[in-house]
Design a protein around this motif. Structure first.
Motif, PDB file in Angstrom:
ATOM      1  N   ASP A  31      21.307  92.773   2.889  1.00  0.00           N
ATOM      2  CA  ASP A  31      20.086  93.551   2.676  1.00  0.00           C
ATOM      3  C   ASP A  31      18.945  92.809   3.379  1.00  0.00           C
ATOM      4  O   ASP A  31      18.357  91.889   2.819  1.00  0.00           O
ATOM      5  CB  ASP A  31      19.811  93.683   1.176  1.00  0.00           C
ATOM      6  CG  ASP A  31      18.657  94.629   0.862  1.00  0.00           C
ATOM      7  OD1 ASP A  31      17.761  94.785   1.717  1.00  0.00           O
ATOM      8  OD2 ASP A  31      18.633  95.186  -0.258  1.00  0.00           O
ATOM      9  N   GLU A  32      18.665  93.195   4.613  1.00  0.00           N
ATOM     10  CA  GLU A  32      17.686  92.466   5.414  1.00  0.00           C
ATOM     11  C   GLU A  32      16.270  92.618   4.874  1.00  0.00           C
ATOM     12  O   GLU A  32      15.454  91.705   4.992  1.00  0.00           O
ATOM     13  CB  GLU A  32      17.769  92.915   6.868  1.00  0.00           C
ATOM     14  CG  GLU A  32      19.082  92.520   7.525  1.00  0.00           C
ATOM     15  CD  GLU A  32      19.130  92.850   9.003  1.00  0.00           C
ATOM     16  OE1 GLU A  32      18.054  93.012   9.613  1.00  0.00           O
ATOM     17  OE2 GLU A  32      20.244  92.943   9.552  1.00  0.00           O
ATOM     18  N   THR A  33      15.969  93.758   4.267  1.00  0.00           N
ATOM     19  CA  THR A  33      14.650  93.941   3.664  1.00  0.00           C
ATOM     20  C   THR A  33      14.460  92.962   2.517  1.00  0.00           C
ATOM     21  O   THR A  33      13.407  92.311   2.399  1.00  0.00           O
ATOM     22  CB  THR A  33      14.482  95.388   3.154  1.00  0.00           C
ATOM     23  OG1 THR A  33      14.600  96.290   4.255  1.00  0.00           O
ATOM     24  CG2 THR A  33      13.121  95.563   2.489  1.00  0.00           C
ATOM     25  N   ALA A  34      15.473  92.837   1.654  1.00  0.00           N
ATOM     26  CA  ALA A  34      15.403  91.885   0.540  1.00  0.00           C
ATOM     27  C   ALA A  34      15.344  90.454   1.067  1.00  0.00           C
ATOM     28  O   ALA A  34      14.629  89.616   0.513  1.00  0.00           O
ATOM     29  CB  ALA A  34      16.606  92.059  -0.381  1.00  0.00           C
ATOM     30  N   LEU A  35      16.080  90.168   2.120  1.00  0.00           N
ATOM     31  CA  LEU A  35      16.054  88.819   2.701  1.00  0.00           C
ATOM     32  C   LEU A  35      14.653  88.460   3.167  1.00  0.00           C
ATOM     33  O   LEU A  35      14.161  87.355   2.889  1.00  0.00           O
ATOM     34  CB  LEU A  35      17.049  88.746   3.866  1.00  0.00           C
ATOM     35  CG  LEU A  35      17.125  87.426   4.635  1.00  0.00           C
ATOM     36  CD1 LEU A  35      17.459  86.267   3.708  1.00  0.00           C
ATOM     37  CD2 LEU A  35      18.148  87.529   5.769  1.00  0.00           C
ATOM     38  N   ARG A  36      14.006  89.368   3.855  1.00  0.00           N
ATOM     39  CA  ARG A  36      12.632  89.103   4.317  1.00  0.00           C
ATOM     40  C   ARG A  36      11.690  88.901   3.134  1.00  0.00           C
ATOM     41  O   ARG A  36      10.832  88.007   3.149  1.00  0.00           O
ATOM     42  CB  ARG A  36      12.146  90.244   5.206  1.00  0.00           C
ATOM     43  CG  ARG A  36      12.744  90.242   6.606  1.00  0.00           C
ATOM     44  CD  ARG A  36      12.011  91.208   7.519  1.00  0.00           C
ATOM     45  NE  ARG A  36      12.193  92.585   7.091  1.00  0.00           N
ATOM     46  CZ  ARG A  36      13.188  93.372   7.499  1.00  0.00           C
ATOM     47  NH1 ARG A  36      14.088  92.907   8.346  1.00  0.00           N
ATOM     48  NH2 ARG A  36      13.284  94.611   7.068  1.00  0.00           N
ATOM     49  N   ARG A  37      11.836  89.722   2.102  1.00  0.00           N
ATOM     50  CA  ARG A  37      10.974  89.587   0.922  1.00  0.00           C
ATOM     51  C   ARG A  37      11.190  88.253   0.221  1.00  0.00           C
ATOM     52  O   ARG A  37      10.234  87.620  -0.237  1.00  0.00           O
ATOM     53  CB  ARG A  37      11.241  90.740  -0.048  1.00  0.00           C
ATOM     54  CG  ARG A  37      10.697  92.085   0.405  1.00  0.00           C
ATOM     55  CD  ARG A  37      11.081  93.191  -0.562  1.00  0.00           C
ATOM     56  NE  ARG A  37      10.548  94.482  -0.145  1.00  0.00           N
ATOM     57  CZ  ARG A  37      10.877  95.640  -0.701  1.00  0.00           C
ATOM     58  NH1 ARG A  37      11.763  95.660  -1.707  1.00  0.00           N
ATOM     59  NH2 ARG A  37      10.356  96.765  -0.267  1.00  0.00           N
ATOM     60  N   ASN A  38      12.456  87.841   0.137  1.00  0.00           N
ATOM     61  CA  ASN A  38      12.746  86.565  -0.522  1.00  0.00           C
ATOM     62  C   ASN A  38      12.183  85.389   0.267  1.00  0.00           C
ATOM     63  O   ASN A  38      11.678  84.426  -0.314  1.00  0.00           O
ATOM     64  CB  ASN A  38      14.257  86.413  -0.700  1.00  0.00           C
ATOM     65  CG  ASN A  38      14.828  87.424  -1.689  1.00  0.00           C
ATOM     66  OD1 ASN A  38      14.103  87.978  -2.504  1.00  0.00           O
ATOM     67  ND2 ASN A  38      16.123  87.666  -1.599  1.00  0.00           N
ATOM     68  N   VAL A  39      12.268  85.458   1.592  1.00  0.00           N
ATOM     69  CA  VAL A  39      11.683  84.411   2.429  1.00  0.00           C
ATOM     70  C   VAL A  39      10.164  84.418   2.298  1.00  0.00           C
ATOM     71  O   VAL A  39       9.521  83.360   2.202  1.00  0.00           O
ATOM     72  CB  VAL A  39      12.104  84.594   3.902  1.00  0.00           C
ATOM     73  CG1 VAL A  39      11.319  83.652   4.825  1.00  0.00           C
ATOM     74  CG2 VAL A  39      13.597  84.355   4.055  1.00  0.00           C
TER      75      VAL A  39
END
Length: 309
Positions: A31-39
């Motif tokens: 989930d690239e959107t979640a990955l960006r948000r987590n970063v």
């Protein structure tokens, strides 16, 4: 190059934040959107060094193509705000491929996972590191997890100008202290690779800085530990260590089999999207989930009732 390395080594002496790789429940895909948000969350909480493709990021459950995508996503989100150290490894050619891609993506360094090959010798390990480092032309931090790493390997790493430090994750403080004493390079950063639970003991033996998966859940505790260690405030260190210990002890259960599962479940309980884990890891059973809820409640964390942030 020198300025970048100086900033990198300064940040290595702090917290190496190991971000999770969120997988979608339905498809199992990243989930690239979640990955960006987590970063973005890590950056907003003050993390200055982020390590995509680490073990907390389930490196060994990712394909090479997925590692490249994770690297691009994390480096793209954190560009200019934090140093990026990308985990690479497995066979020599795969490590070189991912390392070169990490450099192109803007990473500041690579962390070479210790090979999990069943047949390893000291001389062979030196050749492994040398082949990778010679092909990359960028700062390197080897990740040491096994006593199979001998004196020849450490001597090579100490004498290699591209190696700026070592992430040391063998749970043996006496062995670590002897290793540091035997290889006293002043500009070399020994990082405690066993997170906050071991950081106070490793610092006394010569480490500077520590890795953390806890930052995905409670970065304020990790930062408090770092500050207390830097100020040599033993009472504060013990208080914070006792607060963190139940969480880290749960991660260590089943020979660390639920290490990442605990982090991801905690993120879910707090309303963040850590995603599911991939086999051979597994989700928490009811008993361990209840224990985790108790830990988070003890930290006065609000348990989310619905949705993901």
């Amino acid at each position: 190059m020198i300025q970048a390395t100086n900033k990198l080594t300064e940040r290595l002496a702090g917290i190496s934040a190991i971000n999770v790789t969120p997988f979608q429940t339905e498809t199992g895909r990243i989930d690239e959107t979640a990955l960006r948000r987590n970063v973005r969350f890590l950056l907003e909480q003050g993390m200055e060094l982020i390590v995509p493709c680490g073990n907390t990021g389930e490196y060994y459950a990712l394909s090479q193509e997925e590692r490249i995508r994770v690297t691009e996503t994390v480096a793209g989100e954190a560009h200019g705000e934090a140093s990026i150290v990308v985990g690479i490894g497995q066979d020599v050619m795969s490590a070189i491929e991912l390392g070169r891609h990490a450099r192109q993506a803007g990473a500041d360094a690579v962390m070479i996972h210790q090979p999990v090959h069943p047949f390893v010798t000291d001389d062979g390990l030196v050749r492994y590191y040398d082949d990778i480092i010679a092909a990359l032309d960028m700062p390197v931090i080897p990740y040491i997890r096994s006593r199979s790493v001998g004196k020849k390997t450490f001597a090579y790493l100490q004498n290699c100008p591209w190696v700026v430090g070592v992430k040391y994750a063998i749970p043996d403080v006496l062995l670590f202290a002897e290793t540091v004493r035997s290889f006293p390079r002043e500009d070399f950063i020994w990082v405690c690779g066993l997170a906050e639970n071991w950081a106070p003991f490793f610092q006394r033996a010569g480490s500077r800085g520590f890795t953390s998966g806890l930052v995905n859940v409670a970065p304020e505790l990790s930062l408090a530990m770092l500050q207390a260690l830097r100020e040599d405030d033993s009472q504060a260190v013990r208080r914070i260590w006792e607060t963190i210990k139940p969480f880290e002890d749960l991660r260590a259960k089943y020979d660390s089999g639920i290490n990442v599962s605990v982090v991801k479940e905690a993120m879910k309980l707090l309303g963040y999207n850590g995603g599911v884990v991939r086999p051979p890891a597994d989700e928490l059973n009811d008993e361990d989930k209840a224990a985790l809820v108790a830990v988070l409640q003890g930290w006065n964390k609000p348990i989310a009732s619905k949705g993901m942030k």
